[in-house]
Design a protein around this motif. Structure first.
Motif, PDB file in Angstrom:
ATOM      1  N   ASN A 192       0.809  -1.218   0.000  1.00  0.00           N
ATOM      2  CA  ASN A 192       0.000   0.000   0.000  1.00  0.00           C
ATOM      3  C   ASN A 192       0.841   1.266   0.000  1.00  0.00           C
ATOM      4  O   ASN A 192       0.833   2.042  -0.953  1.00  0.00           O
ATOM      5  CB  ASN A 192      -0.951  -0.017   1.208  1.00  0.00           C
ATOM      6  N   LEU A 193       1.615   1.448   1.076  1.00  0.00           N
ATOM      7  CA  LEU A 193       2.394   2.683   1.178  1.00  0.00           C
ATOM      8  C   LEU A 193       3.481   2.747   0.109  1.00  0.00           C
ATOM      9  O   LEU A 193       3.753   3.820  -0.448  1.00  0.00           O
ATOM     10  CB  LEU A 193       3.019   2.784   2.572  1.00  0.00           C
ATOM     11  N   GLY A 194       4.116   1.615  -0.163  1.00  0.00           N
ATOM     12  CA  GLY A 194       5.196   1.625  -1.159  1.00  0.00           C
ATOM     13  C   GLY A 194       4.697   2.074  -2.523  1.00  0.00           C
ATOM     14  O   GLY A 194       5.323   2.923  -3.182  1.00  0.00           O
ATOM     15  N   GLN A 195       3.578   1.517  -2.940  1.00  0.00           N
ATOM     16  CA  GLN A 195       3.018   1.889  -4.234  1.00  0.00           C
ATOM     17  C   GLN A 195       2.583   3.358  -4.259  1.00  0.00           C
ATOM     18  O   GLN A 195       2.824   4.086  -5.231  1.00  0.00           O
ATOM     19  CB  GLN A 195       1.814   0.995  -4.541  1.00  0.00           C
ATOM     20  N   SER A 196       1.975   3.821  -3.178  1.00  0.00           N
ATOM     21  CA  SER A 196       1.502   5.207  -3.125  1.00  0.00           C
ATOM     22  C   SER A 196       2.660   6.193  -3.150  1.00  0.00           C
ATOM     23  O   SER A 196       2.616   7.223  -3.843  1.00  0.00           O
ATOM     24  CB  SER A 196       0.655   5.406  -1.870  1.00  0.00           C
ATOM     25  N   PHE A 197       3.713   5.898  -2.410  1.00  0.00           N
ATOM     26  CA  PHE A 197       4.874   6.801  -2.403  1.00  0.00           C
ATOM     27  C   PHE A 197       5.562   6.822  -3.764  1.00  0.00           C
ATOM     28  O   PHE A 197       6.107   7.850  -4.178  1.00  0.00           O
ATOM     29  CB  PHE A 197       5.861   6.393  -1.301  1.00  0.00           C
ATOM     30  N   SER A 198       5.566   5.684  -4.443  1.00  0.00           N
ATOM     31  CA  SER A 198       6.137   5.668  -5.792  1.00  0.00           C
ATOM     32  C   SER A 198       5.348   6.587  -6.722  1.00  0.00           C
ATOM     33  O   SER A 198       5.918   7.324  -7.538  1.00  0.00           O
ATOM     34  CB  SER A 198       6.122   4.238  -6.348  1.00  0.00           C
ATOM     35  N   MET A 199       4.009   6.558  -6.572  1.00  0.00           N
ATOM     36  CA  MET A 199       3.168   7.431  -7.384  1.00  0.00           C
ATOM     37  C   MET A 199       3.414   8.900  -7.047  1.00  0.00           C
ATOM     38  O   MET A 199       3.479   9.755  -7.944  1.00  0.00           O
ATOM     39  CB  MET A 199       1.699   7.062  -7.153  1.00  0.00           C
ATOM     40  N   ILE A 200       3.586   9.225  -5.770  1.00  0.00           N
ATOM     41  CA  ILE A 200       3.873  10.613  -5.374  1.00  0.00           C
ATOM     42  C   ILE A 200       5.200  11.071  -5.968  1.00  0.00           C
ATOM     43  O   ILE A 200       5.336  12.205  -6.448  1.00  0.00           O
ATOM     44  CB  ILE A 200       3.887  10.723  -3.834  1.00  0.00           C
ATOM     45  N   THR A 201       6.183  10.191  -5.962  1.00  0.00           N
ATOM     46  CA  THR A 201       7.493  10.541  -6.531  1.00  0.00           C
ATOM     47  C   THR A 201       7.381  10.852  -8.025  1.00  0.00           C
ATOM     48  O   THR A 201       7.941  11.843  -8.523  1.00  0.00           O
ATOM     49  CB  THR A 201       8.484   9.398  -6.306  1.00  0.00           C
ATOM     50  N   LEU A 202       6.643  10.008  -8.748  1.00  0.00           N
ATOM     51  CA  LEU A 202       6.477  10.229 -10.191  1.00  0.00           C
ATOM     52  C   LEU A 202       5.735  11.539 -10.471  1.00  0.00           C
ATOM     53  O   LEU A 202       6.107  12.307 -11.378  1.00  0.00           O
ATOM     54  CB  LEU A 202       5.727   9.053 -10.807  1.00  0.00           C
ATOM     55  N   LYS A 203       4.690  11.824  -9.693  1.00  0.00           N
ATOM     56  CA  LYS A 203       3.939  13.056  -9.898  1.00  0.00           C
ATOM     57  C   LYS A 203       4.767  14.280  -9.552  1.00  0.00           C
ATOM     58  O   LYS A 203       4.652  15.338 -10.194  1.00  0.00           O
ATOM     59  CB  LYS A 203       2.646  13.021  -9.068  1.00  0.00           C
ATOM     60  N   ALA A 204       5.604  14.178  -8.515  1.00  0.00           N
ATOM     61  CA  ALA A 204       6.463  15.302  -8.155  1.00  0.00           C
ATOM     62  C   ALA A 204       7.469  15.579  -9.273  1.00  0.00           C
ATOM     63  O   ALA A 204       7.746  16.745  -9.625  1.00  0.00           O
ATOM     64  CB  ALA A 204       7.183  15.012  -6.840  1.00  0.00           C
ATOM     65  N   GLU A 205       8.045  14.515  -9.865  1.00  0.00           N
ATOM     66  CA  GLU A 205       8.979  14.705 -10.986  1.00  0.00           C
ATOM     67  C   GLU A 205       8.266  15.304 -12.194  1.00  0.00           C
ATOM     68  O   GLU A 205       8.812  16.190 -12.885  1.00  0.00           O
ATOM     69  CB  GLU A 205       9.603  13.351 -11.348  1.00  0.00           C
ATOM     70  N   TYR A 206       7.043  14.835 -12.448  1.00  0.00           N
ATOM     71  CA  TYR A 206       6.265  15.362 -13.575  1.00  0.00           C
ATOM     72  C   TYR A 206       5.923  16.837 -13.358  1.00  0.00           C
ATOM     73  O   TYR A 206       6.000  17.665 -14.292  1.00  0.00           O
ATOM     74  CB  TYR A 206       5.003  14.538 -13.755  1.00  0.00           C
ATOM     75  N   ALA A 207       5.553  17.189 -12.108  1.00  0.00           N
ATOM     76  CA  ALA A 207       5.231  18.587 -11.802  1.00  0.00           C
ATOM     77  C   ALA A 207       6.453  19.475 -11.976  1.00  0.00           C
ATOM     78  O   ALA A 207       6.350  20.631 -12.435  1.00  0.00           O
ATOM     79  CB  ALA A 207       4.686  18.694 -10.383  1.00  0.00           C
ATOM     80  N   ARG A 208       7.626  18.965 -11.609  1.00  0.00           N
ATOM     81  CA  ARG A 208       8.852  19.765 -11.785  1.00  0.00           C
ATOM     82  C   ARG A 208       9.128  20.028 -13.251  1.00  0.00           C
ATOM     83  O   ARG A 208       9.558  21.131 -13.630  1.00  0.00           O
ATOM     84  CB  ARG A 208      10.028  19.010 -11.139  1.00  0.00           C
ATOM     85  N   LYS A 209       8.874  19.051 -14.129  1.00  0.00           N
ATOM     86  CA  LYS A 209       9.074  19.250 -15.560  1.00  0.00           C
ATOM     87  C   LYS A 209       8.034  20.228 -16.144  1.00  0.00           C
ATOM     88  O   LYS A 209       8.342  21.050 -17.008  1.00  0.00           O
ATOM     89  CB  LYS A 209       9.003  17.920 -16.293  1.00  0.00           C
ATOM     90  N   LEU A 210       6.772  20.126 -15.620  1.00  0.00           N
ATOM     91  CA  LEU A 210       5.718  21.035 -16.105  1.00  0.00           C
ATOM     92  C   LEU A 210       5.950  22.481 -15.667  1.00  0.00           C
ATOM     93  O   LEU A 210       5.466  23.413 -16.300  1.00  0.00           O
ATOM     94  CB  LEU A 210       4.350  20.568 -15.590  1.00  0.00           C
ATOM     95  N   LEU A 211       6.693  22.649 -14.576  1.00  0.00           N
ATOM     96  CA  LEU A 211       6.921  24.006 -14.063  1.00  0.00           C
ATOM     97  C   LEU A 211       7.611  24.882 -15.092  1.00  0.00           C
ATOM     98  O   LEU A 211       7.368  26.091 -15.176  1.00  0.00           O
ATOM     99  CB  LEU A 211       7.761  23.923 -12.778  1.00  0.00           C
ATOM    100  N   ALA A 212       8.460  24.308 -15.970  1.00  0.00           N
ATOM    101  CA  ALA A 212       9.163  25.086 -16.994  1.00  0.00           C
ATOM    102  C   ALA A 212       8.357  25.197 -18.286  1.00  0.00           C
ATOM    103  O   ALA A 212       8.435  26.213 -18.994  1.00  0.00           O
ATOM    104  CB  ALA A 212      10.517  24.443 -17.272  1.00  0.00           C
ATOM    105  N   LYS A 213       7.555  24.177 -18.611  1.00  0.00           N
ATOM    106  CA  LYS A 213       6.852  24.153 -19.906  1.00  0.00           C
ATOM    107  C   LYS A 213       5.400  24.597 -19.779  1.00  0.00           C
ATOM    108  O   LYS A 213       4.910  25.414 -20.563  1.00  0.00           O
ATOM    109  CB  LYS A 213       6.919  22.752 -20.505  1.00  0.00           C
ATOM    110  N   LYS A 214       4.657  24.040 -18.790  1.00  0.00           N
ATOM    111  CA  LYS A 214       3.237  24.359 -18.619  1.00  0.00           C
ATOM    112  C   LYS A 214       2.957  24.667 -17.150  1.00  0.00           C
ATOM    113  O   LYS A 214       2.442  23.824 -16.400  1.00  0.00           O
ATOM    114  CB  LYS A 214       2.362  23.198 -19.082  1.00  0.00           C
ATOM    115  N   PRO A 215       3.293  25.854 -16.710  1.00  0.00           N
ATOM    116  CA  PRO A 215       3.094  26.198 -15.288  1.00  0.00           C
ATOM    117  C   PRO A 215       1.637  26.090 -14.846  1.00  0.00           C
ATOM    118  O   PRO A 215       1.364  25.799 -13.673  1.00  0.00           O
ATOM    119  CB  PRO A 215       3.590  27.645 -15.199  1.00  0.00           C
ATOM    120  N   ASP A 216       0.692  26.309 -15.772  1.00  0.00           N
ATOM    121  CA  ASP A 216      -0.719  26.251 -15.388  1.00  0.00           C
ATOM    122  C   ASP A 216      -1.170  24.840 -14.985  1.00  0.00           C
ATOM    123  O   ASP A 216      -2.160  24.686 -14.267  1.00  0.00           O
ATOM    124  CB  ASP A 216      -1.590  26.734 -16.554  1.00  0.00           C
ATOM    125  N   ALA A 217      -0.464  23.818 -15.454  1.00  0.00           N
ATOM    126  CA  ALA A 217      -0.848  22.434 -15.134  1.00  0.00           C
ATOM    127  C   ALA A 217      -0.260  21.935 -13.811  1.00  0.00           C
ATOM    128  O   ALA A 217      -0.646  20.873 -13.312  1.00  0.00           O
ATOM    129  CB  ALA A 217      -0.407  21.500 -16.258  1.00  0.00           C
TER     130      ALA A 217
END
Length: 374
Positions: A192-217
């Motif tokens: 449970n927690l392992g899978q959820s934390f993995s998802m949070i990590t992926l979303k955090a990395e995706y948000a960091r990439k969007l910060l330069a290209k699509k800040p609104d997302a």
């Protein structure tokens, strides 16, 4: 201390019995005092040989037969010289207490009977004419005691070994419960927690990439991370809550250990009735059991504690009773422990009945709603 354990002390698994019998050696030792004549010195020498053979009969394994036979011979000689027939009881408890095959036991037993009969016949040959009726009756009673002593020793030691095995089994069950709980926690964390934390990590990395290209997302991704984090926090709380849940069976194992330390014997009846009882009810009943046993240890002065379970179609009942000094009527409503048990039981619509006339008897009844049913 090492010298004592290696050359003097008896094996601990036989308890205090091997030491208790040593008291009777004071009689032949006193008879041989002051050890001035050759006969007195010979008697003392035989006593020392007998004592060494007695101790080694318990300890030795390779030459045990030699030491037991030597003990029989010396006891027979002392029986003829100073009428010390009671020394034969030592031999009876030695080979009767040692775990061995049935065939080996009977071989020792026949040799033991021979070590009784020879000195008995010898003494009767010399002194039989001077024996009265009371002497003969006493000799017969003592003879029966000697004949059955090996079986008594064997029975007591079997009982003690079963108790040791039961204690070891309970310890293994306790370890298994702990191991299963650790595995359950590890599984919950991984799945449970392992899978959820993995998802949070992926979303955090995706948000960091969007910060330069699509800040609104980015806010949308941060919201999903926040929701996942809150879900993880809820999951952690559920795991912690699961750690605090104790079944009645687990509490019985814990309290049996506490009662044993306090010198109180725990006896149970119908433990199989616990199967299928809802966890919420088990949690409350386990807490009540803990409180009741604590009171028994502190205040009851009891030597035995009885816990019985009974189930009907609509109710489940746990009865806790001790053979202590009982409970006064006014204490049934003033005692913080009993008040606490009543309050806990009320949370699951249960009730508590108290009888303190002969010991203390607590009867806890809760409505029965089986798990998996409406």
């Amino acid at each position: 201390m090492n010298f004592f354990k290696r050359y003097i002390a008896m094996p601990p698994q036989y308890g205090l019995f091997p030491y208790v019998w040593l008291i009777f050696l004071l009689f032949p030792i006193g008879y041989a005092f002051p050890y001035q004549t050759v006969k007195q010195q010979a008697i003392m020498g035989l006593i020392l040989i007998f004592l060494v053979a007695y101790r080694n009969g318990y300890v030795a394994s390779r030459y045990r037969t030699f030491w037991i036979i030597l003990q029989m011979v010396t006891s027979a000689i002392l029986a003829v010289i100073i009428q010390a027939f009671y020394l034969n009881i030592y031999t009876a408890w030695v080979f009767g207490s040692i775990p061995m095959r049935r065939r080996s036991f009977w071989r020792y037993y026949y040799a033991y009977l021979l070590s009784l009969i020879i000195p008995a016949v010898t003494l009767y040959w010399y002194y039989g004419g001077h024996m009265g009726r009371d002497d003969l009756i006493g000799l017969m009673v003592y003879g029966l005691f000697c004949i059955f002593s090996p079986f008594a020793a064997s029975s007591i030691q079997r009982f003690n070994r079963k108790n040791r095995q039961l204690t070891q089994t309970n310890q293994r069950l306790t370890d298994m419960i702990k191991q299963n709980e650790r595995q359950r926690i590890a599984r919950d964390l991984h799945d449970n927690l392992g899978q959820s934390f993995s998802m949070i990590t992926l979303k955090a990395e995706y948000a960091r990439k969007l910060l330069a290209k699509k800040p609104d997302a980015v806010p949308e991704q941060l919201l999903e991370i926040e929701q996942a984090s809150r879900q993880n926090l809820k999951m952690v709380r559920e795991i912690v809550a699961g750690l605090r849940q104790v079944t009645v069976a687990e509490e019985l194992i814990n309290q049996e250990r506490n009662l044993s330390v306090a010198g109180i014997l725990l006896l149970t009846k119908n433990e199989d009735q616990l199967e299928g009882i809802p966890q919420q009810n088990q949690q409350v009943l386990a807490q009540c059991l803990h409180e009741a046993v604590t009171n028994i240890i502190r205040y009851s002065q009891a030597t035995e504690c009885y816990v019985a379970f009974n189930r009907t179609a609509t109710t489940f009942q746990m009865q806790i009773e001790d053979n202590g000094r009982g409970l006064k009527s006014e204490d049934q409503y003033k005692s913080h422990g009993i008040v606490g048990m009543r309050e806990r039981l009320e949370t699951i619509d249960g009730e508590l009945m108290v009888d303190g006339r002969r010991g203390t008897q607590l009867t806890m009844t809760v409505p029965l709603k089986m798990e998996g049913r409406a």
